[in-house]
Design an enzyme around this catalytic site. Structure first.
Site, PDB file in Angstrom:
ATOM      1  N   ARG A  99      35.201 -38.588 -12.459  1.00  0.00           N
ATOM      2  CA  ARG A  99      34.499 -37.649 -13.306  1.00  0.00           C
ATOM      3  C   ARG A  99      33.760 -36.530 -12.616  1.00  0.00           C
ATOM      4  O   ARG A  99      33.058 -36.868 -11.533  1.00  0.00           O
ATOM      5  CB  ARG A  99      33.776 -38.461 -14.406  1.00  0.00           C
ATOM      6  N   GLY A 120      31.629 -39.125  -6.314  1.00  0.00           N
ATOM      7  CA  GLY A 120      31.254 -38.417  -5.137  1.00  0.00           C
ATOM      8  C   GLY A 120      31.815 -37.194  -4.716  1.00  0.00           C
ATOM      9  O   GLY A 120      33.218 -37.068  -4.864  1.00  0.00           O
ATOM     10  N   LYS A 137      30.479 -26.418 -12.350  1.00  0.00           N
ATOM     11  CA  LYS A 137      30.283 -25.230 -11.262  1.00  0.00           C
ATOM     12  C   LYS A 137      29.815 -25.699  -9.873  1.00  0.00           C
ATOM     13  O   LYS A 137      30.634 -25.489  -8.983  1.00  0.00           O
ATOM     14  CB  LYS A 137      29.347 -24.181 -11.980  1.00  0.00           C
ATOM     15  N   GLY A 186      30.501 -34.406  -2.267  1.00  0.00           N
ATOM     16  CA  GLY A 186      30.160 -33.726  -1.020  1.00  0.00           C
ATOM     17  C   GLY A 186      30.788 -33.363   0.165  1.00  0.00           C
ATOM     18  O   GLY A 186      30.952 -32.444   0.738  1.00  0.00           O
ATOM     19  N   GLU A 187      31.592 -34.434   0.371  1.00  0.00           N
ATOM     20  CA  GLU A 187      32.240 -34.379   1.642  1.00  0.00           C
ATOM     21  C   GLU A 187      33.689 -34.336   1.674  1.00  0.00           C
ATOM     22  O   GLU A 187      34.278 -33.884   2.528  1.00  0.00           O
ATOM     23  CB  GLU A 187      31.827 -35.801   2.296  1.00  0.00           C
ATOM     24  N   PHE A 194      24.038 -31.081   5.591  1.00  0.00           N
ATOM     25  CA  PHE A 194      25.266 -31.706   6.169  1.00  0.00           C
ATOM     26  C   PHE A 194      25.304 -32.788   6.964  1.00  0.00           C
ATOM     27  O   PHE A 194      26.095 -33.115   7.670  1.00  0.00           O
ATOM     28  CB  PHE A 194      26.272 -30.408   6.754  1.00  0.00           C
TER      29      PHE A 194
END
Lengths: 749, 153
Positions: free
Chosen positions: A636, A710, A641, A712-713, A246
């Site tokens: 995209r 992206g 999952k 992740g954030e 993180f």
């Protein structure tokens, strides 16, 4: 309804899933080499001052002790020159100070000595015998105390953080406009991945191997090799799995160099597994923020002016800017006047760092709460207010956003959540005795792209190994890059092995800023082209090939496993046949590291919307989030999952931020008083709601050939605001300092 | 001090420091690194193992007190190549991200089901709250446990 078929990759299971559920996945501190010793730290209990004396005599005589290092005797690496570029391969340091470099203490919890012993138990016991005495000085601990030293940085990395557009002050005094102005506070938050940071350092002459829990193997290699004045390749960094990060494993923190110093002093490999309490002081945290937002809008909700003024802390041994305003108000809505100011106050607290969506996360919390307050002032639906101010163009750069589908996020989210049934009146909705609140917020995170290279080894049996020094923090990188490699190379998924987490591999950037899939994906696209060209070179010289004597440049992949003429697909040859006829067991190609091309005609940014329901017992006002609908527009989605899981995890961390997370410091000593997971509350299973995740939009091919931006954030952005707005809707009380703990709602009954 | 344990069905004898935790014995002496150290304080659950079938935090337990006991770690759940149904369900439902809390979650989940504490979503959520997942994959963990229960039933 949302058209999602064209953006969703397959819902396959993770390729590393089996290793993770059987315990076979090895994390960095689990690669214990023979004769490995253990380090245990001694730390400062003052926030500022000098080390007066280190008495290690008794500790030195304790059983099993091999070495004790402090500023008095530690081997001295040199300060690796600071490199500030965002895109840099030189690694990241936030605390710009060598461990045990001198007798200065800059923050409480600073490592002042390190005991190395044969076992953990011996090291721990001996550390308790080291007596360090300090000469304390008056520390700077608050913004007020550090006022004289405050800085207004022009830029943070390469982006401007002080923004000015139009005449904000004049507009804010226009009596014909509806205005709100409020201050929002977020506390220090700490990453606390379940895997604590850690490094094993093993010297072999002038070669050093580091098994390090890191988001940036190449960065660690660069910094550590420069610190020891070694050729880059003499330092190897290995990290096949990261147990969550993180942001706290992006920079090189003191324990990494300390492990290498201790291993030098002790003459054996040393394992330094950072303790949970030290994850609060020596691997960074999210700086506390104080954000004042003023908004002015016409009666029909059109924003005319936005002002976002942020104060944050940094340490006295490192600069860090959180950029709350630039990364939220600077990108979100269409307003003719925008001003963003950022002031940073250096204090005697350990150095902050990027934590999931630095800037965007606290910034969207404040902005999206302010927008909710404006909606209330205007008596307007919060979704309608946002739609009325939708920005087709980047509000500062004034270029169009690429593949932006935020309107669809609002529409799909509202529909799935049942927003139309919301009674706008606070405290109007109930479930038995519980107050029910519905809130929403916009989410946003920029699309970042850095540079990477990759290597492919294609074998005559049709299998391939692909390598890049990138990382899997739990993001699903192994699976996503296996998927992209398979598509780009034209090799079945099951026959591709993707390897990462080693500095021996071609360059991969820091796994931060949600850049990895776009960056490494682009490198995989490039290396696939090189592979196809290399096969073409073999085929055109092979008289038995259908492509004999054709021009290699006219040849491309025409279907998985086959290259052929661009204009006549029927004339083709298979990879396997080409290699076999050439008598080759394998063929290997590697792409070059290139600076990414910057497209200044468009702006690349992901968006989304969260809709949140909370339920609160007015007599015991503990907020329970009961359901969330999250709709994301991020280009995209390579593998469904892990991508869905990233959003679920981001929202859950946002719920933690809204309701429970805070690292508190003693106002006199500057010592963190919250230093463990029983006091630092993160969301548990019982706190986590059902989270319905939907992806909308289209692949963003203007950004990269994979079409992804992206993921992740963006999940954490907006989430805390949506919860806070739901709490207001449930209770009629606006809490503007996070976390919203029960004590702040005691007066709602 | 000598200690004899049965770990994943195998008899193990070791001479241990009386201060050694069961977790450090597993990870540092026996190279059974599947059990994770996430806090060393008994607060995160990453070190959960089964002792005589009961789930415990192995970081809060000294190795010497387990003399003669049967320990099952994550490495002992699968039957050869055949995953334990709970392991298979975690993979299928993506019940993890980084995987670091996962061995503890799975050991805890196996015990949770055996205890009879997996009869509803809310019950699973409550009885699995001793295992923190900072990645926040909780909804998938609940789905995995429900699926494993259904398939075993």
């Amino acid at each position: 309804m949302a058209q999602t078929a064209n953006i969703l990759g397959p819902a396959r299971n993770r390729v590393d899933g089996r290793a993770k559920v059987t315990g076979a996945a090895k994390y960095s501190v689990e690669f214990t080499p023979p004769k490995c010793a253990y380090a245990w730290p001694v730390e400062s209990n003052i926030a500022k001052g000098k080390i007066a004396a280190v008495d290690a005599k008794e500790a030195q005589a304790a059983p099993g002790v091999l070495a004790i290092i402090s500023h008095l005797n530690a081997p001295k690496p040199k300060e690796p020159a600071a490199k500030k570029e965002r895109n840099s391969g030189h690694g990241i340091r936030n605390e710009e100070r060598l461990p045990f470099g001198d007798d200065e203490v800059h923050y409480a919890g600073q490592y002042v000595a390190l005991v190395v012993a044969q076992t953990i138990e011996q090291a721990r016991y001996a550390a308790g015998l080291v007596r360090v005495t300090f000469t304390p000085e008056e520390p700077l601990l608050t913004m007020k105390a550090a006022e004289d030293k405050a800085k207004k940085p022009e830029t943070n990395h390469d982006e401007h953080v002080q923004l000015k557009k139009g005449d904000v002050d004049a507009t804010l005094t226009d009596s014909g406009l509806t205005k709100i102005e409020q201050t929002y506070i977020t506390p220090t938050e700490t990453h606390n991945p379940i895997e604590m940071s850690g490094t094993i350092a093993a010297w072999d002459g002038d070669k050093l191997t580091l098994w390090d829990a890191t988001q940036f193997v190449k960065g660690v290699q660069s910094i550590v090799s420069r610190a020891w004045n070694l050729p880059t390749e003499n330092v190897r960094v290995i990290c096949p799995f990261v147990g969550g990060a993180f942001g706290c494993k992006g920079a090189v923190w003191p324990h990494v160099l300390a492990a290498s110093m201790a291993a030098k002093a002790a003459g054996v490999p040393v394992k330094f597994h950072v303790r949970r309490q030290d994850m609060f002081t020596s691997t960074g945290h999210r700086t506390p923020t104080e954000q004042t937002i003023a908004l002015a809008a016409t009666r029909d909700g059109k924003l005319r002016a936005m002002r976002h003024v942020t104060n944050t802390l940094t340490s006295t041994v490192g600069e860090f800017t959180e950029s709350c305003g630039a990364r939220s108000t600077g990108v979100m809505y269409d307003s003719p006047a925008i001003r963003v100011e950022e002031t940073v106050f250096p204090v005697n607290v350990s150095t902050p760092t990027f934590m999931r969506a630095p800037g965007e996360c606290p910034g969207t919390y404040a902005l999206e709460c302010a927008m909710d307050e404006l909606a209330v002032a205007l008596k307007m639906d919060p979704v309608q207010l946002r739609l009325a101010n939708h920005a087709d163009n980047h509000p500062i750069k004034n270029v169009p956003f690429s593949a932006k589908h935020l309107r669809e996020c609002y529409q799909v989210g509202a529909e799935k959540f049942g927003w139309a049934k919301r009674n706008a009146q606070p405290r109007s909705m109930r479930d038995g005795g519980l107050l029910v609140g519905w809130g929403m917020a916009t989410k946003t995170y920029p699309a970042h792209k850095m540079n990477a290279a990759a290597k492919v080894i294609l074998r005559a049996d049709g299998s391939a190994t692909v390598q890049c020094a990138t990382h899997d923090l739990g993001t699903g990188a192994y699976t996503a890059f296996t998927q992209i490699s398979s598509e780009q190379l034209g090799i079945p998924f099951e026959k591709v092995t993707f390897e990462l987490g080693k500095s021996d591999f071609p360059f991969g950037p820091v796994a931060g800023g949600s850049n990895s899939t776009a960056t490494v994906g682009t490198a995989l696209h490039e290396v696939a082209g090189l592979l196809h060209n290399a096969l073409a070179q073999l085929a055109v010289k092979d008289s038995k090939s259908p492509l004999y004597n054709e021009k290699a440049d006219d040849i491309t992949m025409v279907e998985p496993g086959r290259i052929g003429l661009k204009n006549a697909h029927a004339k083709s040859d298979s990879y396997i046949d080409i290699l076999r006829r050439a008598g080759r067991d394998s063929i290997e190609v590697q792409s070059e590291l290139k600076e990414p091309e910057e497209n200044k005609k468009q702006s690349f940014q992901s968006f989304g919307a969260d809709f949140v329901e909370v339920k609160i017992d007015p007599l015991l006002p503990r907020v329970q989030v009961t359901r969330v609908v999250s709709v994301i527009n991020c280009g995209r989605v390579v593998t469904f999952k892990p991508a869905r899981n990233q959003i679920i995890g981001g929202v859950n961390m946002g719920i933690g931020m809204a309701l429970m997370e805070a690292t508190e410091y003693d106002p006199q000593t500057g010592l963190p008083v919250i230093r463990n997971l029983a006091d630092y509350h993160v969301v548990t299973n019982a706190d986590a709601p059902v989270i319905d995740v939907t992806f909308v939009g289209e692949p963003d091919f203007a950004f990269n050939p994979i079409g992804c931006r992206g993921i992740g954030e963006i999940g954490i952005t907006g989430a805390a605001a949506a919860v806070a707005n739901a709490v207001y809707h449930a209770t009629g009380k606006r809490v503007r300092d996070l976390p919203i703990t029960p004590d702040k709602l005691l007066d709602i009954a | 001090m000598p200690v004899r344990l049965k770990i994943n069905g195998k008899d193990i004898s070791a001479d241990v420091d009386t201060r050694t935790t069961l977790l450090d014995l597993l990870r540092e002496r026996l190279q059974l690194t599947g059990s994770k150290k996430g806090c060393d304080h008994g607060q995160c659950g990453a070190c959960t193992v089964l002792v005589n079938g009961r789930r415990i935090n192995s970081c809060l337990s000294l190795a010497v007190v387990h003399d003669g006991e049967e320990i099952t770690t994550i490495e002992g759940l699968a039957n050869g190549e055949q995953l334990h149904p709970m392991q298979a369900a975690f993979v299928e439902h993506d019940g993890f991200q980084c995987g670091y809390c996962t061995p503890g979650q799975i050991c805890s989940a196996v015990a949770c089901v055996k205890e009879g504490h997996a009869k509803s979503d809310d019950e699973i959520r409550e009885w699995m709250s001793g295992n923190l997942c900072r990645c926040g994959a909780y909804p998938n963990i609940v789905d995995a446990i429900k699926d494993a229960v259904a398939k075993n039933a």
